[in-house]
Motif scaffolding. Structure first.
Motif, short mmCIF file in Angstrom:
data_model
loop_
_atom_site.label_atom_id
_atom_site.label_comp_id
_atom_site.label_asym_id
_atom_site.label_seq_id
_atom_site.Cartn_x
_atom_site.Cartn_y
_atom_site.Cartn_z
N HIS A 1 0.85 -1.21 0.00
CA HIS A 1 0.00 0.00 0.00
C HIS A 1 0.88 1.26 0.00
O HIS A 1 0.89 2.03 0.96
CB HIS A 1 -0.94 -0.02 1.21
CG HIS A 1 -1.86 -1.20 1.24
ND1 HIS A 1 -2.96 -1.29 0.42
CD2 HIS A 1 -1.83 -2.34 1.98
CE1 HIS A 1 -3.59 -2.44 0.66
NE2 HIS A 1 -2.91 -3.09 1.60
N LEU A 2 1.61 1.45 -1.11
CA LEU A 2 2.39 2.69 -1.25
C LEU A 2 1.47 3.90 -1.36
O LEU A 2 1.95 5.03 -1.28
CB LEU A 2 3.27 2.61 -2.50
CG LEU A 2 4.43 1.61 -2.46
CD1 LEU A 2 5.12 1.55 -3.81
CD2 LEU A 2 5.42 1.96 -1.35
N ASN A 3 0.18 3.65 -1.52
CA ASN A 3 -0.83 4.70 -1.61
C ASN A 3 -1.35 5.12 -0.23
O ASN A 3 -2.29 5.91 -0.13
CB ASN A 3 -2.01 4.21 -2.46
CG ASN A 3 -2.44 2.78 -2.12
OD1 ASN A 3 -1.84 2.13 -1.28
ND2 ASN A 3 -3.48 2.30 -2.78
N VAL B 1 0.54 -2.38 -6.18
CA VAL B 1 -0.08 -1.49 -5.19
C VAL B 1 -1.59 -1.73 -5.18
O VAL B 1 -2.24 -1.71 -6.22
CB VAL B 1 0.24 -0.02 -5.51
CG1 VAL B 1 -0.54 0.92 -4.59
CG2 VAL B 1 1.74 0.23 -5.37
N VAL B 2 -2.12 -1.94 -3.99
CA VAL B 2 -3.53 -2.31 -3.83
C VAL B 2 -4.33 -1.12 -3.32
O VAL B 2 -4.03 -0.56 -2.25
CB VAL B 2 -3.66 -3.51 -2.87
CG1 VAL B 2 -5.13 -3.90 -2.70
CG2 VAL B 2 -2.84 -4.69 -3.40
N ARG C 1 -4.99 6.83 -5.89
CA ARG C 1 -3.53 6.89 -5.69
C ARG C 1 -2.84 5.69 -6.36
O ARG C 1 -1.75 5.84 -6.93
CB ARG C 1 -3.20 6.92 -4.20
CG ARG C 1 -3.51 8.26 -3.53
CD ARG C 1 -3.07 8.23 -2.08
NE ARG C 1 -3.09 9.55 -1.46
CZ ARG C 1 -2.57 9.84 -0.27
NH1 ARG C 1 -1.97 8.88 0.43
NH2 ARG C 1 -2.63 11.06 0.21
N ALA C 2 -3.45 4.51 -6.28
CA ALA C 2 -2.86 3.32 -6.92
C ALA C 2 -2.77 3.51 -8.43
O ALA C 2 -1.75 3.17 -9.05
CB ALA C 2 -3.67 2.07 -6.59
N MET C 3 -3.82 4.06 -9.01
CA MET C 3 -3.83 4.29 -10.46
C MET C 3 -2.74 5.29 -10.86
O MET C 3 -2.07 5.12 -11.88
CB MET C 3 -5.20 4.78 -10.92
CG MET C 3 -6.34 3.78 -10.72
SD MET C 3 -6.15 2.21 -11.58
CE MET C 3 -6.24 2.74 -13.29
#
Length: 256
Positions: A8-10, A35-36, A45-47
């Motif tokens: 979860h880098l987001n 990234v989930v 944020r993942a997108m």
């Protein structure tokens, strides 16, 4: 080379130093990351991360804890976004009976809807399961989830449950808890389940492996998960890295 198949880098926890976290991952030979996103904010944020970095991919879905907040419009939005070539799975979805924010029946209904969505899009399903193994496995069977398969993310169940999931076309993903001294079942799974069915992850910023337990996790720690699997299997870390990387590339259809 390693692949962190669930991170979860987001998350807000990386707002101050995201670029340094990514650089540390690359230095640790974690060369791809999935990234989930699991709600409006984290999906957006993942997108963006998947668009900004060639080595980052996205999985998008709606978390069971927040099932009560998910609208039909949210699911339509996820379906539209999931046609993007760097979206490689639907999730994380599943059941979480530890937190009681969303009633069980609401979670189960949303879980089934996301399985159907994954089937429609021909994408694998990433499963979150907390204290709900029986119902998770039952729903996967009932909805023929084997038709697309998926990942049992941060798996903490028994060897028997792992084998039942493998029979349904699911991979078993191990994270930081396999390194904990008292983690009997994850260590047994690491030892008994053949490498061809295993992937590795951090679930960062959560569930940091030993010796960082209790601190913020990050993708550069994923080699510690591979080390513990290697220890349990009496293999070299290179063998585990090679197998789990190959599994992830094939499973998620990632760019070589």
């Amino acid at each position: 080379m390693f692949i962190d198949t669930h991170v979860h880098l987001n998350a807000d926890q990386y707002d101050e130093d995201l670029q340094q976290v990514i650089e540390r991952a690359l230095e640790a030979k974690v060369e791809k990351m999935v990234v989930v996103g699991f709600d409006r904010k984290t999906i957006e944020r993942a997108m963006k991360l998947a668009a900004d970095y060639e080595f980052i991919y996205a999985v998008i879905g709606w978390h069971p804890v927040d099932a009560i907040d998910c609208t039909p419009e949210d699911l339509e939005w996820i379906e539209q976004l999931a046609t993007h070539p760097k979206v490689v799975g639907i999730g994380e979805t599943g059941l979480d009976y530890y937190w009681d924010k969303s009633p069980k029946e609401v979670q189960q209904e949303l879980f089934r809807k996301q399985i159907h969505l994954a089937q429609k899009l021909k994408l694998p399903i990433i499963i979150h399961n907390r204290e709900a193994t029986g119902d998770v496995v039952k729903i996967l069977h009932e909805e023929n989830a084997a038709s697309v398969g998926g990942v049992m993310h941060c798996f903490s169940g028994s060897v028997e449950t792992a084998r039942e999931c493998i029979d349904m076309n699911f991979m078993i993903s191990l994270g930081g808890p396999v390194t904990f001294k008292n983690a009997r079942m994850p260590k047994e799974v690491a030892k008994e389940i053949p490498l061809e069915y295993l992937m590795i992850e951090t679930d960062a910023p959560y569930l940091a492996p030993h010796p960082y337990r209790g601190k913020r996790n990050e993708p550069s720690y994923v080699p510690l998960v591979a080390e513990e699997i290697a220890r349990q299997k009496e293999l070299s870390i290179d063998e585990v890295a090679q197998a789990t990387t190959s599994n992830a590339i094939k499973f998620f259809n990632l760019d070589e």
